[in-house]
Design a protein around this motif. Structure first.
Motif, mmCIF file in Angstrom:
data_model
loop_
_atom_site.group_PDB
_atom_site.id
_atom_site.type_symbol
_atom_site.label_atom_id
_atom_site.label_comp_id
_atom_site.label_asym_id
_atom_site.label_seq_id
_atom_site.Cartn_x
_atom_site.Cartn_y
_atom_site.Cartn_z
ATOM 1 N N GLN A 221 11.280 -11.162 3.291
ATOM 2 C CA GLN A 221 12.283 -10.680 2.365
ATOM 3 C C GLN A 221 12.643 -11.789 1.386
ATOM 4 O O GLN A 221 12.587 -12.966 1.718
ATOM 5 C CB GLN A 221 13.532 -10.213 3.113
ATOM 6 C CG GLN A 221 14.155 -11.276 4.031
ATOM 7 C CD GLN A 221 15.349 -10.749 4.780
ATOM 8 O OE1 GLN A 221 16.122 -9.970 4.236
ATOM 9 N NE2 GLN A 221 15.515 -11.170 6.034
ATOM 10 N N SER A 222 12.985 -11.395 0.191
ATOM 11 C CA SER A 222 13.401 -12.368 -0.821
ATOM 12 C C SER A 222 14.819 -12.044 -1.259
ATOM 13 O O SER A 222 15.285 -10.912 -1.122
ATOM 14 C CB SER A 222 12.452 -12.325 -2.029
ATOM 15 O OG SER A 222 12.378 -11.013 -2.558
ATOM 16 N N GLY A 223 15.522 -13.037 -1.780
ATOM 17 C CA GLY A 223 16.904 -12.855 -2.204
ATOM 18 C C GLY A 223 17.898 -13.021 -1.079
ATOM 19 O O GLY A 223 19.104 -12.820 -1.283
ATOM 20 N N THR A 257 20.196 -17.700 -2.972
ATOM 21 C CA THR A 257 19.372 -16.493 -2.885
ATOM 22 C C THR A 257 17.879 -16.801 -2.966
ATOM 23 O O THR A 257 17.059 -15.966 -2.597
ATOM 24 C CB THR A 257 19.733 -15.518 -4.022
ATOM 25 O OG1 THR A 257 19.564 -16.173 -5.288
ATOM 26 C CG2 THR A 257 21.179 -15.052 -3.888
ATOM 27 N N GLY A 258 17.529 -17.970 -3.486
ATOM 28 C CA GLY A 258 16.122 -18.340 -3.627
ATOM 29 C C GLY A 258 15.993 -19.808 -3.964
ATOM 30 O O GLY A 258 16.989 -20.552 -3.990
ATOM 31 N N VAL A 259 14.762 -20.222 -4.236
ATOM 32 C CA VAL A 259 14.497 -21.645 -4.504
ATOM 33 C C VAL A 259 15.244 -22.122 -5.752
ATOM 34 O O VAL A 259 15.787 -23.227 -5.772
ATOM 35 C CB VAL A 259 12.981 -21.873 -4.659
ATOM 36 C CG1 VAL A 259 12.696 -23.289 -5.124
ATOM 37 C CG2 VAL A 259 12.269 -21.618 -3.337
ATOM 38 N N GLU A 260 15.285 -21.293 -6.792
ATOM 39 C CA GLU A 260 15.954 -21.705 -8.020
ATOM 40 C C GLU A 260 17.456 -21.852 -7.805
ATOM 41 O O GLU A 260 18.066 -22.820 -8.272
ATOM 42 C CB GLU A 260 15.670 -20.685 -9.136
ATOM 43 C CG GLU A 260 16.271 -21.042 -10.491
ATOM 44 C CD GLU A 260 15.761 -22.352 -11.060
ATOM 45 O OE1 GLU A 260 16.466 -22.928 -11.916
ATOM 46 O OE2 GLU A 260 14.676 -22.804 -10.648
ATOM 47 N N PRO A 396 11.241 -14.838 6.673
ATOM 48 C CA PRO A 396 10.478 -13.912 7.528
ATOM 49 C C PRO A 396 11.334 -12.785 8.095
ATOM 50 O O PRO A 396 12.476 -12.991 8.490
ATOM 51 C CB PRO A 396 9.938 -14.821 8.633
ATOM 52 C CG PRO A 396 10.865 -15.991 8.653
ATOM 53 C CD PRO A 396 11.326 -16.181 7.248
ATOM 54 N N ARG A 397 10.736 -11.589 8.126
ATOM 55 C CA ARG A 397 11.374 -10.447 8.780
ATOM 56 C C ARG A 397 11.019 -10.419 10.266
ATOM 57 O O ARG A 397 11.787 -9.908 11.084
ATOM 58 C CB ARG A 397 10.899 -9.143 8.144
ATOM 59 C CG ARG A 397 11.297 -8.959 6.687
ATOM 60 C CD ARG A 397 10.784 -7.615 6.190
ATOM 61 N NE ARG A 397 11.009 -7.456 4.761
ATOM 62 C CZ ARG A 397 12.129 -6.942 4.234
ATOM 63 N NH1 ARG A 397 13.118 -6.566 5.025
ATOM 64 N NH2 ARG A 397 12.245 -6.815 2.921
ATOM 65 N N ILE A 398 9.820 -10.927 10.610
ATOM 66 C CA ILE A 398 9.359 -10.916 11.988
ATOM 67 C C ILE A 398 9.035 -12.339 12.416
ATOM 68 O O ILE A 398 9.460 -13.299 11.786
ATOM 69 C CB ILE A 398 8.147 -9.977 12.153
ATOM 70 C CG1 ILE A 398 7.042 -10.360 11.157
ATOM 71 C CG2 ILE A 398 8.548 -8.520 11.960
ATOM 72 C CD1 ILE A 398 5.784 -9.501 11.315
ATOM 73 N N PHE A 399 8.242 -12.472 13.463
ATOM 74 C CA PHE A 399 7.987 -13.784 14.058
ATOM 75 C C PHE A 399 7.129 -14.692 13.191
ATOM 76 O O PHE A 399 7.064 -15.893 13.412
ATOM 77 C CB PHE A 399 7.319 -13.620 15.427
ATOM 78 C CG PHE A 399 5.989 -12.919 15.363
ATOM 79 C CD1 PHE A 399 4.818 -13.636 15.192
ATOM 80 C CD2 PHE A 399 5.921 -11.538 15.474
ATOM 81 C CE1 PHE A 399 3.592 -12.993 15.121
ATOM 82 C CE2 PHE A 399 4.690 -10.890 15.411
ATOM 83 C CZ PHE A 399 3.530 -11.617 15.245
#
Length: 484
Positions: A221-223, A257-260, A396-399
């Motif tokens: 996921q992003s954000g 929310t992100g790298v920026e 990550p959403r999962i492992f």
């Protein structure tokens, strides 16, 4: 290990295997001879070469089944490559001017093309990406020459890999007489094929890089913050410190929310000091007999931090408190007492300079919130975190952790830029490069049936001299700019 240590170790290994090879050949070792027959490796000073013809038949069969497609593919590639020639010369000329101005004015303006030197303008931890990228780009480049030649009935002699020090590359051997015997246009297709493949590789890597956030939606996921993927020169001392895999969501009162936004939040911490709203009752119960103790480098400063009431509060009050306890009990962030919701609260600002000496300190108390873990409290400069904690947009959403995706993303960036750079350099009419042969084939087409042989040769020499001079000047200026 740093780059110097790596290079030193590689040189020692090359030297060892070089003299071992000479020794075994001098003794006419039967075992070594049978080994070389099975694995055709040629060991020279500081380079190792492996050649084989075992893939020739399979490659020829594959190409023969796709002759119509390959003919159109390389016709289009030849036209696009030729269109790149003039812009490449202009780019090299402008880059040389920028590098020259940088040397004269001591500016650090970056040129479009510049030499990459490990340990200077290439981080040492990026060296594996650099080497993998070189291998991929040269394999794709040489595959272009090989497939274009086979599709025009030119047999392959061999293909292979070469390792010069630590730099890997691929190569293809073609019979010169067969290539020269082709028409100028077919020669041109073979010479342009490598550049064409590099252009396509660069475009594909860039397209996949841009589509990664969409392609990875099921897994990441992003954000939702950033993930820690590497701790470069940052030591983790315990539970309350950064760990690889952490999901970071907030820096002080700035949401990440992100790298920026991670970079902007760290910059905001440096520009604005933030304090904590605390109840006066807590401050009264926590008062110490030596409130200035940790403000003057006493034993108390090892476990406590000096806090100062905000500047608009008179008289100034000092409090020696535990930073984590303050952050947990704080009801809000503030820059002065008016920022606190109650009159029974005070705004306390972390103080990092000694009252006994008239000095200033740009250090900050930085609180980085993590999902499913206690916040990290960092006392120091924000750029220390920025330079030592490497983060990724992919949470990550999962492992599956973000390290693998970070590797793919980083590699795609290298492949896209390096493959484009190799295409630009190879299309320039520089000696020992594809552009040298391209100019030769072009002049054959341009002067066919007209002009003298001397005029054709003079045109070739002039273009090759111009291209070679631009490449040499760019390399010289670029290296000098790096070390000045």
């Amino acid at each position: 290990m740093d780059v110097t240590t790596v290079l030193g170790s590689v040189i020692l290994l090359h030297t060892f295997f070089y003299y071992l090879d000479r020794y075994l050949k001098g003794k006419n070792s039967q075992r070594y001879s049978s080994f070389l027959n099975r694995f055709p490796v040629q060991i020279d000073f500081m380079n190792v070469r492996w050649t084989t013809s075992m893939f020739n038949k399979a490659l020829c069969s594959w190409a023969m089944m796709r002759l119509k497609f390959l003919s159109k593919w390389y016709n289009v590639g030849t036209v696009i490559t030729l269109l790149l020639c003039i812009p490449s010369l202009i780019l090299l000329g402008s880059t040389a001017l920028v590098s020259f101005e940088n040397m004269m004015t001591n500016k650090k303006e970056e040129a479009m093309l510049q030499p990459v030197v490990p340990g200077v303008n290439l981080p040492s931890y990026d060296l594996p990406y650099y080497l993998i990228t070189l291998l991929v780009c040269t394999v794709v480049h040489e595959a272009g020459h090989a497939i274009a030649a086979v599709s025009d009935q030119v047999p392959l002699v061999s293909i292979g890999l070469i390792l010069w020090l630590i730099i890997p590359a691929a190569f293809v051997e073609l019979p010169t007489s067969n290539v020269v015997g082709l028409s100028p246009w077919k020669q041109l297709k073979i010479y342009c094929a490598g550049v064409w493949h590099n252009i396509v590789l660069s475009a594909m890597a860039f397209a996949v890089l841009m589509m990664l956030p969409i392609l990875l939606i099921p897994l990441f996921q992003s954000g939702a913050g950033v993930s820690v993927v590497n701790l470069n020169a940052y030591s983790t001392d315990g539970h309350h410190d950064f760990q690889v895999g952490d999901q970071l969501t907030q820096i002080n009162d700035c949401h990440v929310t992100g790298v920026e936004s991670w970079r902007l939040c760290l910059t905001a911490v440096l520009l604005e000091s933030s304090g904590f709203c605390l109840d006066n009752s807590y401050l009264a119960s926590s008062s110490s007999s030596d409130q200035l103790g940790c403000c003057n480098d006493s034993e108390l400063s090892r476990s406590h931090l000096c806090f100062l009431s905000s500047p608009n509060f008179v008289p100034k009050k000092y409090h020696c408190l535990r930073a984590r306890e303050v952050s947990q009990l704080s009801s809000a962030w503030c820059s002065n007492h008016k920022g606190c919701s109650s009159v029974n609260q005070s705004c306390l600002m972390p103080s990092f300079h000694s009252e006994s000496v008239n000095e200033t300190d740009s250090s900050r108390l930085i609180i980085v919130k993590r999902k499913s873990a206690d916040p990290v409290l960092f006392a120091g400069l924000p750029n220390e975190i920025y330079l030592s904690v490497y983060v990724s947009d992919y949470v990550p959403r999962i492992f599956i952790g973000p390290q693998f995706i970070n590797f793919i993303e980083h590699l795609l960036r290298y492949i896209s830029s390096f493959s484009a750079g190799l295409a630009v350099l190879n299309v320039v009419p520089c000696i020992f490069m594809d552009g040298h042969h391209i100019v030769g084939a072009l002049s054959e087409i341009a002067f066919e049936g007209r002009g003298s042989i001397s005029m054709k040769r003079q045109t070739q020499y002039a273009l090759v001299f111009l291209g070679t001079s631009l490449v040499v000047i760019n390399i010289a200026f670029g290296v000098l700019t790096l070390f000045l």
